[in-house]
Design a protein around this motif. Structure first.
Motif, PDB file in Angstrom:
ATOM      1  N   LEU A   1       0.839  -1.212   0.000  1.00  0.00           N
ATOM      2  CA  LEU A   1       0.000   0.000   0.000  1.00  0.00           C
ATOM      3  C   LEU A   1       0.868   1.252   0.000  1.00  0.00           C
ATOM      4  N   GLN A   2       1.866   1.248   0.895  1.00  0.00           N
ATOM      5  CA  GLN A   2       2.741   2.427   0.994  1.00  0.00           C
ATOM      6  C   GLN A   2       3.492   2.657  -0.306  1.00  0.00           C
TER       7      GLN A   2
ATOM      8  N   LEU B   1       2.527   1.849  -3.176  1.00  0.00           N
ATOM      9  CA  LEU B   1       1.578   2.325  -4.191  1.00  0.00           C
ATOM     10  C   LEU B   1       1.113   3.754  -3.882  1.00  0.00           C
ATOM     11  N   GLY B   2       1.786   4.392  -2.937  1.00  0.00           N
ATOM     12  CA  GLY B   2       1.497   5.796  -2.646  1.00  0.00           C
ATOM     13  C   GLY B   2       0.259   5.999  -1.798  1.00  0.00           C
ATOM     14  N   VAL B   3      -0.156   4.955  -1.065  1.00  0.00           N
ATOM     15  CA  VAL B   3      -1.350   5.075  -0.216  1.00  0.00           C
ATOM     16  C   VAL B   3      -0.891   5.113   1.239  1.00  0.00           C
ATOM     17  N   ASP B   4      -1.356   6.123   1.969  1.00  0.00           N
ATOM     18  CA  ASP B   4      -0.964   6.277   3.362  1.00  0.00           C
ATOM     19  C   ASP B   4      -1.803   5.323   4.226  1.00  0.00           C
TER      20      ASP B   4
END
Lengths: 268, 277
Positions: free
Chosen positions: A134-135, A137-140
């Motif tokens: 997730l991180q 893939l740019g997701v916080d």
């Protein structure tokens, strides 16, 4: 040699302090992420809220009725009957149920049922490297996973507290009926002693219990390591730490509430 | 003459095969590690790592298990920060980035994790579509066209509706590869793509990596300890041991190296500096 002994003696204390510090930082980041746009967590918030309601409504119903009937209900009734003052059971239920037992039972059920599910879910995702993915893939993960669980658990514990109050007091009603007494005096002393301060204090306290459960359970899940065994260990630690946090916070909150609102200490 | 050897002597002995030689590649480095140290508790993983990953090549980081190869990948994308030293990606220092810059920088990366790291709650199609939905304004038709193309490339055209737990290890890796590619990243990182695969599937995956690199270009970094994979796809090799580079350079030069450790490792020989410790 001396250094090695000192390391062994102090490293557990240092680890505990580090974890507490990390949880504080996670709380700060969660609040900041919740307030700062964008707000992508709406769907997850609703699903977590419904998930907690679905998991907890029945265990909470059983726990509150049984606890209300057994502990403050029958035992306080047995004591009050000696003085011929069973009517005071209603007043006692304000103190026992609204102020202490309903928030406690709600928090314990929520931590044990929904909190552990959150830790296990996030822990499994951590072990499968989903959180890293997730991180990358740019997701916080804080904004997308922790914030919705934090808000959902706060709301659900606050609302469940009212549910627990109702069923807890129903336990008191059952205890009165078991003693063959009429319900009128029970309700009379209950409403004489009840105040809005007690009610909002109880709801606020439980809402903050929800925040503690969410932070502890999310933190332990997101830092799980060591495969399936590590997830089990994280769940176990999450429950223990959440309970300790709730008990400590309850003491501080209740004492502060009583000190700032001395009128609720008067038994009428 | 010293009778008891001090820590320096021990360290010198430990790193006696680490020449740190970096043969020139003729291109700029996309990623640089500058004297990076990283420890977990008392366990020192990276111990002064200096390494360059050349732009536009398939680079392999090879080394025995537990030498910090996966830790390297996590440093490149800012999932871990060095205790000391710097990690530079396209001229920008990763440890010094703010969160927002870091999330922006990560969009230039595609990462294939060891087991694919697919999201268990989504089917294969949604997993691969996730980065497009998250970071682009593309419509569902365009997303479907990209996702189906990527799934076709990795041989999973008919598995759109499957959930990750219904896939084999190899399929999960290929799906992870498709997801890593959907945003057309500049840099693609592979964390042990061959682990848990049989030799034939490993060979097929290596071919796939080569084909897609030829088609799309970009910098590929593959972490492995499988020498056959290295022989098949590597254009540049860095050999990592005890948290430092032993030697690095173009693959053909490394396979001809006269360094005893590099020679032993790349030939898979049981005789040499590397033992069971």
């Amino acid at each position: 040699m001396v250094r090695s002994v000192a390391d062994r003696a102090f490293s557990p204390a240092r680890n505990v302090l580090e974890e507490v510090g990390d949880m504080m930082i996670l709380t700060g980041r969660t609040i900041a992420s919740a307030l700062r746009p964008p707000y992508p967590y709406g769907g997850e918030f609703v699903s977590q809220f419904l998930f907690a309601v679905r998991l907890c409504w029945f265990p909470l119903l059983i726990s509150t009725v049984a606890f209300g009937y057994g502990a403050p209900g029958l035992q306080a009734a047995n004591f009050l009957v000696i003085f011929g003052a069973l009517d005071r059971l209603g007043g006692f239920f304000v103190l026992a149920s609204i102020r202490e037992f309903a928030p406690f039972v709600t928090a314990i059920v929520l931590a044990g049922v929904a909190g552990t599910a959150i830790t296990a879910d996030l822990g499994a995702r951590k072990i499968r490297e989903e959180l890293d993915a997730l991180q990358v893939l740019g997701v916080d993960p804080v904004k997308n996973l922790v914030v919705p669980r934090f808000l959902a658990l706060m709301l659900v514990t606050g609302l469940f507290n009212i549910y627990a109050l109702i069923f807890g007091i129903f336990g008191g009603v059952l205890a009165t009926l078991t003693n063959g007494a009429p319900l009128g005096p029970f309700w009379a002393t209950f409403f004489t002693n009840a105040s809005t301060t007690d009610l909002w204090g109880s709801v606020l306290k439980t809402t903050l219990f929800g925040a503690i459960i969410a932070i502890v359970c999310c933190y332990k899940g997101m830092t799980a390591s060591g495969g399936a065994e590590g997830v089990g260990r994280a769940v176990n630690q999450a429950v223990v730490i959440a309970f300790l946090g709730i008990f400590a916070f309850n003491y501080v909150f209740t004492q502060t509430l009583l000190a700032t609102h001395p009128e609720i200490q008067v038994i009428r | 003459m010293s009778i008891v050897s001090g820590p320096e002597a021990h360290e010198e002995d430990e790193f006696r095969f680490h020449t740190g030689r970096q043969a020139p590649t003729g291109v700029q480095d996309a990623i640089e590690f500058v004297d990076v140290h990283k420890a977990f508790g008392r366990n020192k993983i990276l111990r002064g790592l200096n390494m360059g990953i050349p732009e536009g090549r398939i680079s392999m980081i090879l080394g025995p298990s537990g030498t910090g190869k996966s830790v390297c990948i996590k440093h490149m994308v800012g999932l871990l920060y060095p205790d000391q030293g710097d990690v530079i990606v396209h001229g920008q220092s990763v440890p010094n980035m703010h969160d927002d810059e870091l999330f922006e920088m990560r969009k230039r990366f595609g990462v294939l994790f060891q087991d694919g790291a697919l999201f268990g709650s989504m089917n294969l199609y949604d997993n691969v579509a996730f980065p497009l939905r998250q970071h682009t304004d593309k419509g569902e038709d365009e997303i479907a066209e990209i996702v189906n193309r990527r799934l076709r490339e990795v041989g999973l055209a008919n598995a759109n509706d499957k959930m990750p737990n219904e896939l084999s290890g190899g399929m999960r890796k290929r799906a992870g590869f498709a997801r890593a590619l959907v945003l057309d990243p500049d840099i693609v990182l592979f964390d042990e793509p061959d682990s848990g695969l049989d030799p034939v599937r490993t060979a097929l995956l290596c071919e796939l990596i080569q084909e897609i690199h030829e088609e799309n270009g970009g910098t590929y970094v593959v972490i492995t300890h499988d020498i056959m994979s290295a022989r098949r796809v590597a254009e540049h090799i860095s050999v990592l041991w005890r948290g430092r580079i032993v030697e690095s350079g173009p693959a053909e030069q490394l396979f001809e190296s006269d360094n005893p450790f590099v020679r032993q490792f790349l030939s898979g020989d049981s005789q040499g500096p590397l033992g069971m410790e």
